[in-house]
Every structure is written in C-alpha cells, then in structure tokens.
Write a protein that holds these residues in place. Structure first.
Motif, PDB file in Angstrom:
ATOM      1  N   HIS A   1      36.649  31.601  -9.113  1.00 59.59           N
ATOM      2  CA  HIS A   1      38.234  31.878  -9.091  1.00 59.59           C
ATOM      3  C   HIS A   1      38.849  30.956  -8.094  1.00 59.59           C
ATOM      4  O   HIS A   1      39.671  30.417  -8.091  1.00 59.59           O
ATOM      5  CB  HIS A   1      38.235  33.194  -8.810  1.00 59.59           C
ATOM      6  CG  HIS A   1      40.094  33.570  -8.586  1.00 59.59           C
ATOM      7  ND1 HIS A   1      40.810  34.050  -9.799  1.00 59.59           N
ATOM      8  CD2 HIS A   1      40.767  33.529  -7.616  1.00 59.59           C
ATOM      9  CE1 HIS A   1      41.957  34.181  -9.371  1.00 59.59           C
ATOM     10  NE2 HIS A   1      41.904  33.975  -7.916  1.00 59.59           N
ATOM     11  N   ILE A   2      37.996  30.838  -6.830  1.00 62.37           N
ATOM     12  CA  ILE A   2      38.444  29.947  -5.830  1.00 62.37           C
ATOM     13  C   ILE A   2      38.540  28.627  -6.425  1.00 62.37           C
ATOM     14  O   ILE A   2      39.296  27.665  -5.877  1.00 62.37           O
ATOM     15  CB  ILE A   2      37.568  30.029  -4.515  1.00 62.37           C
ATOM     16  CG1 ILE A   2      37.846  31.539  -3.748  1.00 62.37           C
ATOM     17  CG2 ILE A   2      37.660  28.989  -3.464  1.00 62.37           C
ATOM     18  CD1 ILE A   2      37.062  31.899  -2.848  1.00 62.37           C
ATOM     19  N   ARG A   3      37.373  28.212  -6.909  1.00 56.05           N
ATOM     20  CA  ARG A   3      37.359  26.706  -7.303  1.00 56.05           C
ATOM     21  C   ARG A   3      38.443  26.455  -8.404  1.00 56.05           C
ATOM     22  O   ARG A   3      38.833  25.426  -8.309  1.00 56.05           O
ATOM     23  CB  ARG A   3      35.893  26.324  -8.005  1.00 56.05           C
ATOM     24  CG  ARG A   3      34.798  26.318  -6.890  1.00 56.05           C
ATOM     25  CD  ARG A   3      33.499  25.807  -7.565  1.00 56.05           C
ATOM     26  NE  ARG A   3      32.476  25.815  -6.508  1.00 56.05           N
ATOM     27  CZ  ARG A   3      32.391  25.175  -5.488  1.00 56.05           C
ATOM     28  NH1 ARG A   3      32.935  23.856  -5.484  1.00 56.05           N
ATOM     29  NH2 ARG A   3      31.017  25.186  -4.712  1.00 56.05           N
ATOM     30  N   GLU A   4      38.688  27.307  -9.314  1.00 59.63           N
ATOM     31  CA  GLU A   4      39.544  27.065 -10.284  1.00 59.63           C
ATOM     32  C   GLU A   4      41.126  27.141  -9.832  1.00 59.63           C
ATOM     33  O   GLU A   4      41.867  26.383 -10.390  1.00 59.63           O
ATOM     34  CB  GLU A   4      39.126  27.971 -11.602  1.00 59.63           C
ATOM     35  CG  GLU A   4      40.121  27.760 -12.887  1.00 59.63           C
ATOM     36  CD  GLU A   4      39.829  28.382 -14.122  1.00 59.63           C
ATOM     37  OE1 GLU A   4      40.613  28.834 -14.599  1.00 59.63           O
ATOM     38  OE2 GLU A   4      38.796  28.000 -14.262  1.00 59.63           O
TER      39      GLU A   4
ATOM     40  N   GLU B   1      52.650  27.285  -3.022  1.00 62.40           N
ATOM     41  CA  GLU B   1      53.151  28.467  -2.988  1.00 62.40           C
ATOM     42  C   GLU B   1      52.133  29.199  -3.997  1.00 62.40           C
ATOM     43  O   GLU B   1      51.749  30.500  -3.797  1.00 62.40           O
ATOM     44  CB  GLU B   1      54.499  28.643  -3.698  1.00 62.40           C
ATOM     45  CG  GLU B   1      55.101  30.008  -3.599  1.00 62.40           C
ATOM     46  CD  GLU B   1      56.474  30.009  -4.160  1.00 62.40           C
ATOM     47  OE1 GLU B   1      56.538  30.424  -5.436  1.00 62.40           O
ATOM     48  OE2 GLU B   1      57.391  29.548  -3.554  1.00 62.40           O
ATOM     49  N   ASP B   2      51.631  28.576  -4.884  1.00 61.70           N
ATOM     50  CA  ASP B   2      50.559  29.191  -5.907  1.00 61.70           C
ATOM     51  C   ASP B   2      49.363  29.607  -5.110  1.00 61.70           C
ATOM     52  O   ASP B   2      48.859  30.630  -5.427  1.00 61.70           O
ATOM     53  CB  ASP B   2      50.253  28.389  -7.120  1.00 61.70           C
ATOM     54  CG  ASP B   2      51.437  28.260  -8.261  1.00 61.70           C
ATOM     55  OD1 ASP B   2      52.376  29.088  -8.269  1.00 61.70           O
ATOM     56  OD2 ASP B   2      51.453  27.381  -8.976  1.00 61.70           O
ATOM     57  N   ARG B   3      48.975  28.680  -4.356  1.00 61.20           N
ATOM     58  CA  ARG B   3      47.597  28.694  -3.580  1.00 61.20           C
ATOM     59  C   ARG B   3      47.822  29.860  -2.455  1.00 61.20           C
ATOM     60  O   ARG B   3      46.954  30.805  -2.465  1.00 61.20           O
ATOM     61  CB  ARG B   3      47.420  27.553  -2.849  1.00 61.20           C
ATOM     62  CG  ARG B   3      47.016  26.427  -3.871  1.00 61.20           C
ATOM     63  CD  ARG B   3      46.462  25.053  -3.239  1.00 61.20           C
ATOM     64  NE  ARG B   3      45.642  24.299  -3.904  1.00 61.20           N
ATOM     65  CZ  ARG B   3      46.204  23.162  -4.096  1.00 61.20           C
ATOM     66  NH1 ARG B   3      47.274  22.557  -3.258  1.00 61.20           N
ATOM     67  NH2 ARG B   3      45.426  22.371  -4.911  1.00 61.20           N
ATOM     68  N   GLU B   4      49.171  29.947  -1.961  1.00 61.27           N
ATOM     69  CA  GLU B   4      49.090  30.999  -0.939  1.00 61.27           C
ATOM     70  C   GLU B   4      49.177  32.494  -1.703  1.00 61.27           C
ATOM     71  O   GLU B   4      48.462  33.347  -1.112  1.00 61.27           O
ATOM     72  CB  GLU B   4      50.586  30.805  -0.163  1.00 61.27           C
ATOM     73  CG  GLU B   4      50.864  31.866   0.754  1.00 61.27           C
ATOM     74  CD  GLU B   4      49.875  31.903   2.029  1.00 61.27           C
ATOM     75  OE1 GLU B   4      50.001  32.996   2.518  1.00 61.27           O
ATOM     76  OE2 GLU B   4      49.486  30.977   2.290  1.00 61.27           O
ATOM     77  N   ASN B   5      49.957  32.440  -2.735  1.00 62.91           N
ATOM     78  CA  ASN B   5      50.000  33.891  -3.306  1.00 62.91           C
ATOM     79  C   ASN B   5      48.637  34.064  -3.913  1.00 62.91           C
ATOM     80  O   ASN B   5      48.112  35.433  -3.800  1.00 62.91           O
ATOM     81  CB  ASN B   5      51.011  33.820  -4.807  1.00 62.91           C
ATOM     82  CG  ASN B   5      52.368  33.671  -4.120  1.00 62.91           C
ATOM     83  OD1 ASN B   5      52.701  34.089  -3.110  1.00 62.91           O
ATOM     84  ND2 ASN B   5      53.204  33.020  -5.119  1.00 62.91           N
ATOM     85  N   ASP B   6      47.928  33.143  -4.508  1.00 64.43           N
ATOM     86  CA  ASP B   6      46.527  33.452  -4.875  1.00 64.43           C
ATOM     87  C   ASP B   6      45.518  34.018  -3.731  1.00 64.43           C
ATOM     88  O   ASP B   6      44.919  34.886  -3.891  1.00 64.43           O
ATOM     89  CB  ASP B   6      45.926  32.280  -5.628  1.00 64.43           C
ATOM     90  CG  ASP B   6      44.791  32.456  -6.636  1.00 64.43           C
ATOM     91  OD1 ASP B   6      45.038  33.609  -7.244  1.00 64.43           O
ATOM     92  OD2 ASP B   6      43.924  31.790  -6.656  1.00 64.43           O
TER      93      ASP B   6
ATOM     94  N   VAL C   1      42.255  37.734  -0.928  1.00 63.02           N
ATOM     95  CA  VAL C   1      41.911  38.636   0.471  1.00 63.02           C
ATOM     96  C   VAL C   1      42.044  40.160   0.119  1.00 63.02           C
ATOM     97  O   VAL C   1      41.239  40.866   0.595  1.00 63.02           O
ATOM     98  CB  VAL C   1      42.984  38.072   1.431  1.00 63.02           C
ATOM     99  CG1 VAL C   1      42.881  38.966   2.527  1.00 63.02           C
ATOM    100  CG2 VAL C   1      42.616  36.803   1.704  1.00 63.02           C
ATOM    101  N   ALA C   2      42.987  40.426  -0.467  1.00 65.16           N
ATOM    102  CA  ALA C   2      43.367  41.945  -0.799  1.00 65.16           C
ATOM    103  C   ALA C   2      42.199  42.397  -1.700  1.00 65.16           C
ATOM    104  O   ALA C   2      41.535  43.373  -1.493  1.00 65.16           O
ATOM    105  CB  ALA C   2      44.854  42.222  -1.669  1.00 65.16           C
ATOM    106  N   VAL C   3      41.558  41.477  -2.589  1.00 71.37           N
ATOM    107  CA  VAL C   3      40.378  42.058  -3.503  1.00 71.37           C
ATOM    108  C   VAL C   3      39.353  42.180  -2.718  1.00 71.37           C
ATOM    109  O   VAL C   3      38.326  42.833  -2.685  1.00 71.37           O
ATOM    110  CB  VAL C   3      40.168  40.879  -4.523  1.00 71.37           C
ATOM    111  CG1 VAL C   3      38.806  41.377  -5.272  1.00 71.37           C
ATOM    112  CG2 VAL C   3      41.115  41.305  -5.731  1.00 71.37           C
ATOM    113  N   ILE C   4      39.068  41.183  -1.564  1.00 75.38           N
ATOM    114  CA  ILE C   4      37.851  41.295  -0.918  1.00 75.38           C
ATOM    115  C   ILE C   4      37.758  42.211   0.006  1.00 75.38           C
ATOM    116  O   ILE C   4      37.006  42.982   0.339  1.00 75.38           O
ATOM    117  CB  ILE C   4      37.603  39.880   0.185  1.00 75.38           C
ATOM    118  CG1 ILE C   4      37.335  38.570  -0.952  1.00 75.38           C
ATOM    119  CG2 ILE C   4      36.666  39.700   0.952  1.00 75.38           C
ATOM    120  CD1 ILE C   4      37.566  37.286  -0.447  1.00 75.38           C
TER     121      ILE C   4
END
Length: 91
Positions: free
Chosen positions: A60-63, A73-78, A83-86
């Motif tokens: 997920h991080i790589r893609e 903005e997309d990167r910040e949201n993602d 972080v929430a999932v972790i």
C-alpha cells in the motif's frame, strides 16, 4: 492495477495458511491439548497475521504514498488512513 490484485495469488496463499493454522488451533482447544502447545500455535498464528499485515502495508505504501501521480493532499490523506489502521492494529 491495485497491489492486492497484482499479488492476489500470493496473498490468498498466506490467508489459506492462516486459515489452516486457526483451524488447527480450534481443534487443539477442542481436544484439550496441553496449554503450552496451544500458546505456541497462537504465537504462530499471530506471526502469520503480522506477516500478512506487513506485506499489505508495504504494498500500500509503495503503490499509494510513493506514486508519482499522487498529489500532496492525496498522500496526506492516505498517510492519515494508514496511521489509523496501524493504530487499530496495534491495540
């Protein structure tokens, strides 16, 4: 193409192994297996789940975060979503 689709066969094999481990754990509990052996099976299941989580997170991080087409903005949201999932996973 999503990383989960590209790696689908490998990921499903991991899930099937985990399923087998959890079924073995269930049988051990039902049959009254010695607690140390049950604890070892729980540790093995946890390790397998952690491995799956690591693989999915890395993909997920790589893609998504490393994608050249992603906006800041997309990167910040993602990143916030990851972080929430972790955090949920670490509870």
């Amino acid at each position: 193409m999503s990383h989960t689709l590209k790696d689908q066969k490998k990921l499903l094999l991991r899930v099937k192994r985990i399923k087998g481990q959890t079924e073995s754990l269930e049988k051990a509990l039902e049959s009254g297996t010695e607690c140390l052996k049950v604890l070892q099976q729980v540790a093995a299941v946890r390790g397998a789940i952690n491995g799956l989580m690591n693989e999915l997170l890395e993909g997920h991080i790589r893609e998504h975060l490393m994608s050249e087409s992603a906006t800041p903005e997309d990167r910040e949201n993602d990143l916030e979503d990851i972080v929430a999932v972790i955090r949920a996973y670490m509870k």
